[in-house]
Design a protein around this motif. Sequence first.
Motif, PDB file in Angstrom:
ATOM      1  N   TRP A 131       7.585   0.603 -13.018  1.00 45.04           N
ATOM      2  CA  TRP A 131       8.619  -0.438 -13.142  1.00 45.04           C
ATOM      3  C   TRP A 131       8.036  -1.820 -12.865  1.00 45.04           C
ATOM      4  N   ALA A 132       7.250  -1.931 -11.810  1.00 42.47           N
ATOM      5  CA  ALA A 132       6.679  -3.235 -11.457  1.00 42.47           C
ATOM      6  C   ALA A 132       5.761  -3.747 -12.559  1.00 42.47           C
ATOM      7  N   ARG A 133       4.966  -2.856 -13.165  1.00 46.11           N
ATOM      8  CA  ARG A 133       4.080  -3.287 -14.240  1.00 46.11           C
ATOM      9  C   ARG A 133       4.878  -3.775 -15.444  1.00 46.11           C
ATOM     10  N   ARG A 134       6.008  -3.113 -15.717  1.00 44.25           N
ATOM     11  CA  ARG A 134       6.825  -3.554 -16.847  1.00 44.25           C
ATOM     12  C   ARG A 134       7.433  -4.937 -16.603  1.00 44.25           C
ATOM     13  N   VAL A 135       7.876  -5.172 -15.376  1.00 45.60           N
ATOM     14  CA  VAL A 135       8.434  -6.490 -15.063  1.00 45.60           C
ATOM     15  C   VAL A 135       7.368  -7.566 -15.212  1.00 45.60           C
ATOM     16  N   LEU A 136       6.156  -7.281 -14.732  1.00 49.50           N
ATOM     17  CA  LEU A 136       5.057  -8.253 -14.890  1.00 49.50           C
ATOM     18  C   LEU A 136       4.711  -8.447 -16.358  1.00 49.50           C
TER      19      LEU A 136
ATOM     20  N   HIS B  69      -0.110  11.315  -3.453  1.00 53.33           N
ATOM     21  CA  HIS B  69       0.946  12.267  -3.769  1.00 53.33           C
ATOM     22  C   HIS B  69       2.212  11.492  -4.059  1.00 53.33           C
ATOM     23  N   ALA B  70       2.880  11.872  -5.145  1.00 59.42           N
ATOM     24  CA  ALA B  70       4.055  11.132  -5.564  1.00 59.42           C
ATOM     25  C   ALA B  70       5.014  12.048  -6.294  1.00 59.42           C
ATOM     26  N   PRO B  71       6.278  11.672  -6.339  1.00 57.72           N
ATOM     27  CA  PRO B  71       7.188  12.384  -7.234  1.00 57.72           C
ATOM     28  C   PRO B  71       6.825  12.093  -8.668  1.00 57.72           C
ATOM     29  N   ILE B  72       7.389  12.810  -9.593  1.00 52.85           N
ATOM     30  CA  ILE B  72       6.995  12.615 -10.974  1.00 52.85           C
ATOM     31  C   ILE B  72       7.150  11.183 -11.385  1.00 52.85           C
TER      32      ILE B  72
ATOM     33  N   THR C  76       7.661  21.748 -10.217  1.00 56.97           N
ATOM     34  CA  THR C  76       8.849  22.145  -9.474  1.00 56.97           C
ATOM     35  C   THR C  76       8.862  21.383  -8.165  1.00 56.97           C
ATOM     36  N   SER C  77       9.986  21.458  -7.482  1.00 53.07           N
ATOM     37  CA  SER C  77      10.154  20.666  -6.264  1.00 53.07           C
ATOM     38  C   SER C  77       9.205  21.094  -5.156  1.00 53.07           C
ATOM     39  N   THR C  78       8.602  22.272  -5.265  1.00 50.16           N
ATOM     40  CA  THR C  78       7.706  22.740  -4.210  1.00 50.16           C
ATOM     41  C   THR C  78       6.266  22.325  -4.453  1.00 50.16           C
ATOM     42  N   GLU C  79       5.980  21.684  -5.604  1.00 52.35           N
ATOM     43  CA  GLU C  79       4.620  21.297  -5.919  1.00 52.35           C
ATOM     44  C   GLU C  79       4.465  19.786  -5.823  1.00 52.35           C
ATOM     45  N   SER C  80       3.245  19.356  -5.579  1.00 50.48           N
ATOM     46  CA  SER C  80       2.980  17.919  -5.514  1.00 50.48           C
ATOM     47  C   SER C  80       2.585  17.420  -6.890  1.00 50.48           C
ATOM     48  N   ALA C  81       2.671  16.108  -7.060  1.00 48.91           N
ATOM     49  CA  ALA C  81       2.282  15.505  -8.338  1.00 48.91           C
ATOM     50  C   ALA C  81       1.323  14.370  -8.059  1.00 48.91           C
ATOM     51  N   LEU C  82       0.314  14.291  -8.869  1.00 53.87           N
ATOM     52  CA  LEU C  82      -0.630  13.185  -8.770  1.00 53.87           C
ATOM     53  C   LEU C  82      -0.335  12.222  -9.894  1.00 53.87           C
ATOM     54  N   ALA C  83      -0.152  10.974  -9.565  1.00 51.75           N
ATOM     55  CA  ALA C  83       0.139   9.972 -10.583  1.00 51.75           C
ATOM     56  C   ALA C  83      -0.949   8.921 -10.568  1.00 51.75           C
TER      57      ALA C  83
ATOM     58  N   LEU D  79       0.820  -1.207   0.000  1.00 54.13           N
ATOM     59  CA  LEU D  79       0.000   0.000   0.000  1.00 54.13           C
ATOM     60  C   LEU D  79       0.855   1.258   0.000  1.00 54.13           C
ATOM     61  N   ASP D  80       1.951   1.236   0.741  1.00 51.45           N
ATOM     62  CA  ASP D  80       2.809   2.417   0.802  1.00 51.45           C
ATOM     63  C   ASP D  80       3.450   2.715  -0.556  1.00 51.45           C
ATOM     64  N   ALA D  81       3.655   1.675  -1.368  1.00 47.84           N
ATOM     65  CA  ALA D  81       4.302   1.866  -2.674  1.00 47.84           C
ATOM     66  C   ALA D  81       3.384   2.533  -3.688  1.00 47.84           C
ATOM     67  N   LEU D  82       2.108   2.688  -3.361  1.00 48.15           N
ATOM     68  CA  LEU D  82       1.196   3.356  -4.284  1.00 48.15           C
ATOM     69  C   LEU D  82       1.623   4.793  -4.571  1.00 48.15           C
ATOM     70  N   SER D  83       2.272   5.412  -3.619  1.00 51.48           N
ATOM     71  CA  SER D  83       2.658   6.810  -3.798  1.00 51.48           C
ATOM     72  C   SER D  83       3.898   6.966  -4.667  1.00 51.48           C
ATOM     73  N   ASP D  84       4.565   5.869  -4.987  1.00 48.79           N
ATOM     74  CA  ASP D  84       5.742   5.929  -5.846  1.00 48.79           C
ATOM     75  C   ASP D  84       5.349   5.398  -7.216  1.00 48.79           C
ATOM     76  N   ALA D  85       4.851   6.294  -8.061  1.00 48.26           N
ATOM     77  CA  ALA D  85       4.325   5.857  -9.339  1.00 48.26           C
ATOM     78  C   ALA D  85       5.417   5.371 -10.275  1.00 48.26           C
ATOM     79  N   GLN D  86       6.651   5.858 -10.095  1.00 45.18           N
ATOM     80  CA  GLN D  86       7.743   5.344 -10.909  1.00 45.18           C
ATOM     81  C   GLN D  86       8.004   3.883 -10.555  1.00 45.18           C
TER      82      GLN D  86
END
Length: 796
Positions: free
Chosen positions: A107-112, A575-578, A555-562, A96-103
């Motif tokens: 990657w996981a979807r590509r491996v699957l 909320h996730a990094p790009i 920019t680094s001060t804004e959030s990103a939705l993935a 569940l915690d990995a949901l916020s890391d869309a990168q």
Amino acid sequence: MNQRFTLLINPPLWNAYAPHLAVPLLAGTLRDQGFAVHSYDASVEVLDWLLSADGLRALAEHGTRARDRHVAARAHLVHDHTVRDVDRAKAVLRNLDALSDAQEQAWARRVLRNAMWSVSAAFDGLRFDLVANDLYYSANSTQAVLESVNDPERNVYRWALDRLVPARYLDDPQLAIVGISMSADTQLIATMTAAAEIRRRRPDVRIVVGGNYATRMVEEWSAPHPFFEWVDAFVMSEGEEALPELVRRWNCGENISGIPGVVAAVDGSLVRTPARPVKLDGVSAPYFADLPLERYFAPGPILPVYASRSCAWKCAFCSIPFASGSFRSRPAAQTVDHLEHLMAEYGTRTFMFVDEILTLHVMREVAQEIVDRGLDLFWYGETRFAGGFSRKLAELLYQSGCRRINFGLESYNQRVLDLMVKGTKVEHVERTLQNVMASGIAPHLFVIHGFPGEKQEEAERTIAYAEEKIREAQTRYDNPYATWGGSPFILDLHSPIARDPQDFGIELIDPAPEHDLSLVREYTVSDGLTPKGAAEVARSAQGSTVIKRNVWFRTSTESALAEVEEFTFLRASLHAPIAEPLRSAPFCVIGTEHARVELACSAYKLPWNADEEGGSAVALYQGDRDRFVQLSWPIETGLEVLAQGMEIDRLAVWFAGNDVSWGGVTGRPLVDLLIRHGMLKDIGDQPLLREAAELAGWSWCREPAVLEAPHDSDLVLHSPVTGNTVRINPLGQLIWHLCAEEASPSDFAEYLPTGPEWHQAALDVVHELAALGFLYPASPAVDVGAARVATVSAAG
């Protein structure tokens, strides 16, 4: 085990993300009536094993059986990398915690994806994915199904038999009855493969098959079918009353005739007793304890629940009422009682309502009950457009935990909706969507392309409207989880349009004799889109649909939705990094003329000619960047040279001397291109490319990219090299254009706002663009002109 028991099996292939509800419902019913029962989800068990390091190694020993040489080569290329990463990739999808890391998610979807390519290559005619498997054998043919059950070479389920029907149950002398739930045609071959093996190993065990697809299949039989060789009885429609009675009579050695919904072969004749609807006010809670809830491909458990059964409407294209009986709902308090029980028993807060249709009344009552009890949970379900879907109702649904609603839009043309006997009004669609999106709920729109009588311009209007609404959800309501999906019209044998085709201006085409099990009919139309035209519309819509995997550069001060595909209802926002396309791998720089390089990828000699002249080819795959490259060269020595760790100058000379080219590039530029694309790695003591680029002070170049679609102040880019699509904001666009002009450090300093925070924000954007394959650091060793003509083709 000291009591004779019933084993309930959900066969492959079903939803990979959550259990199917049928087996837990029946297990709960049998337990409440005092019967010993065990449940086994063969669908997830087989899937989880095949898509694992152990399963992929076993497949490699089984060998490549695919006749398609491209499929075989692709599987060879990705195999080692996939075996290394597949178990960790599944752990990412389940975290569940990995949901916020869309990168990380990407990657996981590509491996699957790579793992499913490997499975597909191991069996002739197999296309294996998480939704539906196309097998060598057709589920539309009795003869094909009969042949499949004994063929481990072309039937993946026969090969994976110990996962399909585990010995720990088959070898238990207390096993008395096996019930198999077959809800879709994708499960037919696995069902009969399991039944045949159970019959062979345990002729004393009774076998019963039920489920939605079994109901529709058996309805077409007028005489005992060959499947009765393995199956003692079929149950049509719902099983909560029929199955316990079957178990009781079989355990007591009694005759099973007269049980509602049961179909059996007796003395050479087919004997069936009409089914009757189950009363919902006293049904048992589903029992999930036997199922491996931690092994579904989602951060779960995500449990299925229901508040009603069947559908109150009779749309012309739908066969649901045929297999599900009359529409019934149960008291909201009982539904929420089960929700509370499942939360306490299994520690979950996420649910999917699997009702065929959640009416406004049912949704309102259940949502209010959840709110009144103060339950903290999330859910999604499916409904229809209606005039009473008010803003007040939408806000109540959101308050109760609803984060997504699937709508049967089908068409945005009143004339077509009337042809479908849909019972909805176009004016209700817009009002409902505005209320839903304003409340924070993400809609999904189902679309049917080419219902008989629909015209091209009407189909295109629906597509345009669906895309507009998804874009509006993203831009006006800041909700990136809204989606839509369309498919060509499929004529189901048990739908109203099939019963009265003349009323819809069509003529049915009888299936070929060998397709005796087919529940779909081909047809001709007197007006509007043909089936072929509908398929073309669907294909074109896939290409023009608003980009579904958005990458927001900020920019680094804004959030990103993935967007995180299937799991978006789990939270109100993520909320996730790009995020998205590629995991960054360390870039390496050629710092001296004598740096050494070695192969950093999988390589495979392609079994087809690489060009019109018939030359040979080698394919390379760089797993961390997910890049495929095809090279023409002398096969005999090329791979050996790459693997020697040769100095760069010597390697460049070898390439040039042997006339090896890639997109017309030879010699040193070719070596540099291979390094940039991750196919070679520096093994000297040189600094990482990112560090070198920072020291060089903004010396970056752009990879070729095309403008996909402009939108507001953002720019959407698509890379033909990696296949990645990204959206960049004004800061990213400035950097992109400066790189296009091969700007100097002073140029960057002139155009960028002053201040260390802007410098760092811009540097972050550059690094992300580089990680995604859109920029590369400039280097004297890199021939920019050569990069412009380089061609890289992604496999698949």
